[in-house]
Design a protein around this motif. Structure first.
Motif, PDB file in Angstrom:
ATOM      1  N   GLU A 126       0.842  -1.201   0.000  1.00 26.21           N
ATOM      2  CA  GLU A 126       0.000   0.000   0.000  1.00 26.21           C
ATOM      3  C   GLU A 126       0.880   1.255   0.000  1.00 26.21           C
ATOM      4  OE1 GLU A 126      -3.006   0.014   2.964  1.00 26.21           O
ATOM      5  OE2 GLU A 126      -3.865  -1.904   2.338  1.00 26.21           O
ATOM      6  N   SER A 127       0.263   2.361  -0.393  1.00 24.48           N
ATOM      7  CA  SER A 127       0.983   3.639  -0.455  1.00 24.48           C
ATOM      8  C   SER A 127      -0.005   4.778  -0.264  1.00 24.48           C
ATOM      9  CB  SER A 127       1.695   3.790  -1.806  1.00 24.48           C
ATOM     10  OG  SER A 127       0.761   3.826  -2.864  1.00 24.48           O
ATOM     11  N   ALA A 128       0.543   5.983  -0.239  1.00 26.17           N
ATOM     12  CA  ALA A 128      -0.297   7.181  -0.103  1.00 26.17           C
ATOM     13  C   ALA A 128       0.463   8.368  -0.658  1.00 26.17           C
ATOM     14  CB  ALA A 128      -0.669   7.434   1.355  1.00 26.17           C
ATOM     15  N   GLY A 129      -0.297   9.363  -1.066  1.00 22.78           N
ATOM     16  CA  GLY A 129       0.302  10.616  -1.510  1.00 22.78           C
ATOM     17  C   GLY A 129       0.308  11.645  -0.387  1.00 22.78           C
ATOM     18  N   LEU A 130       1.288  12.556  -0.441  1.00 25.83           N
ATOM     19  CA  LEU A 130       1.434  13.560   0.613  1.00 25.83           C
ATOM     20  C   LEU A 130       1.249  14.957   0.010  1.00 25.83           C
ATOM     21  CD1 LEU A 130       2.251  14.135   3.603  1.00 25.83           C
ATOM     22  CD2 LEU A 130       4.605  14.372   2.760  1.00 25.83           C
ATOM     23  N   THR A 131       0.471  15.772   0.679  1.00 23.62           N
ATOM     24  CA  THR A 131       0.298  17.159   0.251  1.00 23.62           C
ATOM     25  C   THR A 131       0.667  18.104   1.393  1.00 23.62           C
ATOM     26  OG1 THR A 131      -2.038  17.175   0.918  1.00 23.62           O
ATOM     27  CG2 THR A 131      -1.530  16.594  -1.389  1.00 23.62           C
ATOM     28  N   SER A 132       0.945  19.362   1.011  1.00 20.24           N
ATOM     29  CA  SER A 132       1.311  20.379   1.994  1.00 20.24           C
ATOM     30  C   SER A 132       0.616  21.684   1.633  1.00 20.24           C
ATOM     31  CB  SER A 132       2.831  20.592   2.011  1.00 20.24           C
ATOM     32  OG  SER A 132       3.170  21.756   2.742  1.00 20.24           O
ATOM     33  N   THR A 133       0.261  22.427   2.637  1.00 17.35           N
ATOM     34  CA  THR A 133      -0.349  23.737   2.376  1.00 17.35           C
ATOM     35  C   THR A 133       0.687  24.747   1.888  1.00 17.35           C
ATOM     36  OG1 THR A 133      -0.068  24.319   4.717  1.00 17.35           O
ATOM     37  CG2 THR A 133      -2.205  23.438   4.047  1.00 17.35           C
ATOM     38  N   THR A 146      17.493  30.647   6.652  1.00 17.17           N
ATOM     39  CA  THR A 146      18.325  29.473   6.946  1.00 17.17           C
ATOM     40  C   THR A 146      17.534  28.170   6.892  1.00 17.17           C
ATOM     41  OG1 THR A 146      17.932  29.793   9.317  1.00 17.17           O
ATOM     42  CG2 THR A 146      19.939  30.770   8.389  1.00 17.17           C
ATOM     43  N   THR A 147      16.218  28.217   7.094  1.00 22.48           N
ATOM     44  CA  THR A 147      15.419  26.988   7.119  1.00 22.48           C
ATOM     45  C   THR A 147      14.170  27.133   6.252  1.00 22.48           C
ATOM     46  OG1 THR A 147      14.182  27.709   9.076  1.00 22.48           O
ATOM     47  CG2 THR A 147      16.182  26.407   9.453  1.00 22.48           C
ATOM     48  N   VAL A 148      13.652  25.959   5.844  1.00 22.68           N
ATOM     49  CA  VAL A 148      12.398  25.892   5.102  1.00 22.68           C
ATOM     50  C   VAL A 148      11.468  24.941   5.841  1.00 22.68           C
ATOM     51  CG1 VAL A 148      11.271  25.287   2.934  1.00 22.68           C
ATOM     52  CG2 VAL A 148      13.551  26.289   2.898  1.00 22.68           C
ATOM     53  N   THR A 149      10.245  25.379   6.098  1.00 17.77           N
ATOM     54  CA  THR A 149       9.269  24.538   6.792  1.00 17.77           C
ATOM     55  C   THR A 149       8.060  24.323   5.896  1.00 17.77           C
ATOM     56  OG1 THR A 149       9.956  25.329   8.977  1.00 17.77           O
ATOM     57  CG2 THR A 149       7.764  24.353   8.810  1.00 17.77           C
ATOM     58  N   TYR A 150       7.670  23.037   5.745  1.00 16.23           N
ATOM     59  CA  TYR A 150       6.458  22.680   5.004  1.00 16.23           C
ATOM     60  C   TYR A 150       5.397  22.311   6.022  1.00 16.23           C
ATOM     61  CZ  TYR A 150       9.390  22.540   0.860  1.00 16.23           C
ATOM     62  OH  TYR A 150      10.238  22.881  -0.160  1.00 16.23           O
ATOM     63  N   GLY A 151       4.305  23.031   6.010  1.00 19.22           N
ATOM     64  CA  GLY A 151       3.246  22.801   6.988  1.00 19.22           C
ATOM     65  C   GLY A 151       1.998  22.240   6.347  1.00 19.22           C
ATOM     66  N   GLY A 152       1.019  21.919   7.209  1.00 20.91           N
ATOM     67  CA  GLY A 152      -0.258  21.393   6.728  1.00 20.91           C
ATOM     68  C   GLY A 152      -0.128  20.084   5.991  1.00 20.91           C
ATOM     69  N   LEU A 153       0.763  19.215   6.434  1.00 20.77           N
ATOM     70  CA  LEU A 153       0.973  17.926   5.758  1.00 20.77           C
ATOM     71  C   LEU A 153      -0.256  17.041   5.916  1.00 20.77           C
ATOM     72  CD1 LEU A 153       4.649  17.137   6.831  1.00 20.77           C
ATOM     73  CD2 LEU A 153       3.848  18.247   4.728  1.00 20.77           C
ATOM     74  N   GLN A 154      -0.613  16.389   4.827  1.00 22.80           N
ATOM     75  CA  GLN A 154      -1.800  15.536   4.855  1.00 22.80           C
ATOM     76  C   GLN A 154      -1.653  14.401   3.846  1.00 22.80           C
ATOM     77  OE1 GLN A 154      -5.415  17.694   4.194  1.00 22.80           O
ATOM     78  NE2 GLN A 154      -6.701  16.068   5.041  1.00 22.80           N
ATOM     79  N   LEU A 155      -2.091  13.170   4.282  1.00 22.47           N
ATOM     80  CA  LEU A 155      -2.078  12.001   3.401  1.00 22.47           C
ATOM     81  C   LEU A 155      -3.404  11.882   2.665  1.00 22.47           C
ATOM     82  CD1 LEU A 155      -0.438   9.409   5.815  1.00 22.47           C
ATOM     83  CD2 LEU A 155       0.607  10.391   3.760  1.00 22.47           C
ATOM     84  N   ASP A 156      -3.363  11.286   1.492  1.00 18.64           N
ATOM     85  CA  ASP A 156      -4.598  11.080   0.740  1.00 18.64           C
ATOM     86  C   ASP A 156      -5.185   9.676   0.954  1.00 18.64           C
ATOM     87  OD1 ASP A 156      -2.870   9.472  -0.660  1.00 18.64           O
ATOM     88  OD2 ASP A 156      -3.002  10.584  -2.552  1.00 18.64           O
ATOM     89  N   ASN A 157      -4.692   8.961   1.952  1.00 16.99           N
ATOM     90  CA  ASN A 157      -5.190   7.630   2.307  1.00 16.99           C
ATOM     91  C   ASN A 157      -5.626   7.670   3.761  1.00 16.99           C
ATOM     92  OD1 ASN A 157      -5.579   4.913   2.984  1.00 16.99           O
ATOM     93  ND2 ASN A 157      -3.962   4.205   1.600  1.00 16.99           N
ATOM     94  N   GLY A 158      -6.943   7.547   3.980  1.00 12.09           N
ATOM     95  CA  GLY A 158      -7.486   7.687   5.327  1.00 12.09           C
ATOM     96  C   GLY A 158      -7.144   6.563   6.271  1.00 12.09           C
ATOM     97  N   ASN A 159      -6.529   5.497   5.778  1.00  8.23           N
ATOM     98  CA  ASN A 159      -6.163   4.400   6.665  1.00  8.23           C
ATOM     99  C   ASN A 159      -4.844   4.653   7.381  1.00  8.23           C
ATOM    100  OD1 ASN A 159      -8.425   2.760   6.101  1.00  8.23           O
ATOM    101  ND2 ASN A 159      -7.473   2.109   4.160  1.00  8.23           N
ATOM    102  N   TYR A 160      -4.242   5.802   7.084  1.00 12.45           N
ATOM    103  CA  TYR A 160      -2.935   6.103   7.673  1.00 12.45           C
ATOM    104  C   TYR A 160      -2.922   7.537   8.214  1.00 12.45           C
ATOM    105  CZ  TYR A 160      -1.442   1.950   5.131  1.00 12.45           C
ATOM    106  OH  TYR A 160      -1.330   0.676   4.650  1.00 12.45           O
ATOM    107  N   LYS A 161      -2.031   7.748   9.153  1.00 17.16           N
ATOM    108  CA  LYS A 161      -1.803   9.099   9.670  1.00 17.16           C
ATOM    109  C   LYS A 161      -0.296   9.332   9.781  1.00 17.16           C
ATOM    110  CE  LYS A 161      -1.986   7.917  14.605  1.00 17.16           C
ATOM    111  NZ  LYS A 161      -2.633   8.202  15.917  1.00 17.16           N
ATOM    112  N   LEU A 162       0.102  10.620   9.758  1.00 20.63           N
ATOM    113  CA  LEU A 162       1.518  10.982   9.801  1.00 20.63           C
ATOM    114  C   LEU A 162       2.004  11.127  11.228  1.00 20.63           C
ATOM    115  CD1 LEU A 162       1.472  13.685   6.995  1.00 20.63           C
ATOM    116  CD2 LEU A 162       2.517  11.403   6.857  1.00 20.63           C
ATOM    117  N   ASP A 163       3.255  10.860  11.407  1.00 14.91           N
ATOM    118  CA  ASP A 163       3.841  11.023  12.739  1.00 14.91           C
ATOM    119  C   ASP A 163       4.089  12.497  13.080  1.00 14.91           C
ATOM    120  OD1 ASP A 163       5.810  11.252  10.806  1.00 14.91           O
ATOM    121  OD2 ASP A 163       7.393  10.384  12.066  1.00 14.91           O
TER     122      ASP A 163
END
Length: 453
Positions: A126-133, A146-163
């Motif tokens: 199984e797999s999932a796609g990741l999106t960011s705001t 000096t840094t880059v932050t990607y926020g609002g991370l979300q998977l397109d597969n509801g059977n999983y959640k991100l750490d």
């Protein structure tokens, strides 16, 4: 004996890609047992109604068996109870966490996350796609980003959640290149000052800067010659200035333009001379020549002389009281060009540089008239006026009308005229050589002030 059984509570599990549920444990109750009898219930199978987190709501237990053979469940072969499946946690990381760079564009926005990530912890294949705001640098400016932050991370597969809900990597913003040029139509003109120095001023244009940024340019400028005339103008030492200068790098090393150095002005100023009518007219007038730049000076052999305008010889002995002009002459000329870099002119005050004063005699000044708005009461303050104040003079049975000087003072009810001012008599002028008074100031209803002895 037949008894009844029911599932109590709700069971849950973490998503594992199957409908499998844990077999029946203690989450049930039995009704209908006799006295102190007891029995336990077990199952050989258990399944959720769906393998997916979103739709799994119940668990069905089959292969039911009672431990006490004195009892039966009758025709009931399965039981259904509540059940849920929770998302499985997977780990997300940036594939490229270092070097998330971009060229300055005036914003803190970073490039899209794209495929710059990895996900681990999926079930099987199984797999999932990741999106960011969106991603953003910690600053929009080159020096501080000096840094880059990607926020609002979300998977397109509801059977999983991100750490985690955001990812941060290191990145910098590099300076944007700009080029400089001389503004179209610019001419670097100034007056001769004995140097080659030229000023760039605002006669430049910058190409490549972000709209709205504060960016300027300074440079060291030099004409090809210090002398008056048209020249090529060169600029080097170009340096960006302004609040956003640190976000740019200049790719232009030098500029070239054209300009003109105009002649500087030398001024001939006659020294003031005053005599009384009847005294000899000076045989030699003096003055100064000013305006030389730097170490420039009058060249050896050049001369400056002074002479009264339009009066020579015996005619001077009969000159009427008044002001006369005295002109300076540089190498015999009253105005013109001097050398490569100068022009010379007369000081405007030279037309009154020589003053002949008339003796007072016993002239009387009577019947001064002035508008009431300019002259009233015993006012001790100095006043000035922009309309004529006429004085009637009686001398040797001849009536004269005089034009008052531009200022006067009211004192003890009379008018004090400034010394060395001029009265106009017809087409002639007469200097006032001492203070003159008129007394008994009175005011009538015709908006005039009468002054008489």
């Amino acid at each position: 004996k037949t008894i009844t059984a029911a599932v109590t509570g709700s069971v849950t599990k973490t998503y594992d890609g199957t409908k499998d549920a844990a077999v029946l444990g203690t989450n049930y109750q039995l009704s209908g047992l006799v006295g102190q009898d007891s029995a336990t219930l077990s199952s050989t199978a258990a399944d959720y109604n769906s393998k997916d987190v979103a739709t799994a709501t119940t668990v069905t237990y089959g292969g039911l068996m009672l431990s006490n053979t004195n009892y039966t469940l009758g025709t009931v072969t399965s039981l259904t109870g509540a059940g849920t499946i929770t998302p499985k946690t997977i780990t997300v990381k940036l594939t490229k966490a270092i070097g998330l760079d971009k060229v300055y564009d005036g914003t803190a926005a970073a490039a899209a996350l794209g495929s710059n990530y990895s996900l681990t912890g999926f079930v099987g294949n199984e797999s999932a796609g990741l999106t960011s705001t969106g991603g953003s640098y910690n600053s929009k400016d080159v020096a501080a980003a000096t840094t880059v932050t990607y926020g609002g991370l979300q998977l397109d597969n509801g059977n999983y959640k991100l750490d985690v809900t955001s990812l941060t990597g290191s990145g910098k913003i590099t300076a944007k290149e700009v080029t400089a040029g001389v503004r179209s139509g610019a001419s670097f003109d100034r007056t001769y000052d004995s140097t080659k120095n030229a000023q760039l001023g605002q006669d430049y244009q910058l190409t490549g800067m972000v709209s709205g940024d504060s960016l300027g340019l300074t440079a060291n400028g030099s004409y090809e010659s210090a002398d008056a005339g048209s020249h090529t103008v060169s600029f080097d030492g170009l340096h960006l200035t302004g609040g956003d200068a640190g976000n740019y790098v200049l790719r232009t090393n030098a500029l070239t333009g054209s300009g003109r150095i105009d002649r500087a002005t030398l001024v001939l100023t006659a020294a003031p001379v005053t005599i009384q009518q009847g005294q000899p007219v000076p045989g030699l007038f003096q003055g100064t020549l000013s305006g030389f730049q730097g170490s420039d000076a009058l060249q050896t052999g050049d001369t400056v002389t002074w002479a009264m305008e339009g009066q020579t010889g015996a005619a001077q002995g009969n000159m009427a009281p008044g002001y006369y002009g005295v002109s300076g002459y540089l190498n015999g000329k009253s105005s013109g060009d001097y050398g490569k870099n100068y022009r010379f002119v007369q000081n405007g005050q030279n037309s009154r540089a020589f003053c002949i004063m008339a003796p007072m005699g016993d002239t009387e000044y009577r019947n001064a008239l002035a508008p009431l708005a300019q002259l009233s009461g015993n006012d001790p303050e100095h006043r000035s006026h922009d309309r004529d104040l006429l004085l009637q003079s009686v001398s040797s049975n001849v009536m004269h009308f005089y034009r008052m000087p531009h200022s006067y003072k009211l004192e003890e009810g009379g008018i004090r005229l400034p010394e060395h001012e001029l009265l106009t008599i017809g087409s002639q002028t007469v200097p006032i050589v001492s203070n003159m008074y008129s007394s008994n100031l009175a005011t009538d209803d015709n908006q005039e002030t009468q002054v008489s002895d």
